[in-house]
Design an enzyme around this catalytic site. Structure first.
Site, PDB file in Angstrom:
ATOM      1  N   LEU A  87       0.684 -11.211 -45.842  1.00 21.65           N
ATOM      2  CA  LEU A  87       2.143 -11.176 -45.870  1.00 21.65           C
ATOM      3  C   LEU A  87       2.643 -10.192 -46.702  1.00 21.65           C
ATOM      4  O   LEU A  87       1.984  -9.851 -47.662  1.00 21.65           O
ATOM      5  CB  LEU A  87       2.811 -12.462 -46.466  1.00 21.65           C
ATOM      6  N   ASP A  88       3.616  -9.220 -46.261  1.00 22.06           N
ATOM      7  CA  ASP A  88       4.048  -8.052 -47.062  1.00 22.06           C
ATOM      8  C   ASP A  88       4.696  -8.368 -48.403  1.00 22.06           C
ATOM      9  O   ASP A  88       4.826  -9.605 -48.876  1.00 22.06           O
ATOM     10  CB  ASP A  88       5.270  -7.477 -46.448  1.00 22.06           C
TER      11      ASP A  88
END
Ligand code: URA
Length: 236
Positions: free
Chosen positions: A103-104
């Site tokens: 996930l960013d």
């Protein structure tokens, strides 16, 4: 962690839980040099060894955690500058753990962290098309045309259009709230899809991955171990 003998035998794929009763009744199962009398007996696999017919059954227990990843940390096991998702799990459990997918830094939500490499690999394999659902706040008014574009596939600068994705509009206005389900995991995929559709992601949170759903009782930065049912569902 203490384990029931019958559960261990089924996890080791030695016997289904119903069959393990017979193995135990027939005196074929031992914990070290002690004969097991009931499947309900518990043992610590790090201290005691389970034997069938005198053969040691190596019990390697994998660890499975769901983390509600907060914004601001990176999905990595180490990082020189940033807090990582591992910082939210107890240090003594870190052994071989790795996040499944990425996930960013500014994305929140469900992250599976495990040392079961085969499961992680399966969930990420492009051919498996595992669904990932996100809640997003986006700029501009989400509309039926956007739903159609997500369903048809978008041009995000890859060789092919994105695979069909489901877009559900929750609220639409100057900014909109949506739920989007994708089956791929390209870099910044959701953000790039909205960008291609003429909008920008303002907030992104992953709600689910395959059968695994973010536990609503968790707050950002909190984690819990997966239940046996959740682990088995992911492996199916
Ligand atoms: N898509 C994105 O753009 N970012 C994420 O973190 C996950 C999916």
């Amino acid at each position: 962690m203490l384990l029931r003998v019958d559960k261990a035998l089924s996890q080791l794929q030695v016997a289904a839980r119903s069959e393990s009763k017979k193995l135990i009744r027939d005196g074929r199962i031992f914990l070290d040099d002690r004969r097991v009398k009931s499947g309900a007996e518990k043992f610590d696999p790090e201290i005691e060894t389970l034997y069938m017919d005198g053969r040691a059954l190596r019990y390697e227990q994998f660890q499975y955690f769901m983390l509600y990843k907060p914004a601001g940390c990176v999905t990595a096991t180490t990082d020189a500058e940033n807090q990582t998702v591992m910082d939210f799990l107890p240090k003594e459990r870190h052994r071989n753990l790795a996040p499944v997918g990425r996930l960013d830094k500014d994305t929140e939500g469900l992250l599976l962290i495990t040392d079961d490499g085969a499961l992680g690999h399966n969930l990420l394999a492009p051919g498996k098309h595992v669904e990932k659902t996100y809640f997003a706040k986006v700029s501009d008014e989400a509309n039926a045309e956007m739903v159609r574009q997500f369903a048809m596939g978008l041009e995000i600068g890859e060789k092919k259009l994105t695979a069909p994705a489901k877009l559900r509009i929750l609220t639409a206005g100057e900014e909109s709230e949506v739920e989007v389900t994708i089956t791929e995991g390209k870099y910044h995929q959701v953000k790039r899809m909205f960008h291609a559709a003429g909008s920008e992601v303002l907030y992104l949170k992953r709600l689910s991955m395959g059968s695994l759903v973010l536990d609503e009782a968790l707050k950002p930065g909190e984690y819990r171990e997966l239940t046996q049912e959740e682990i088995e569902a992911l492996k199916r």
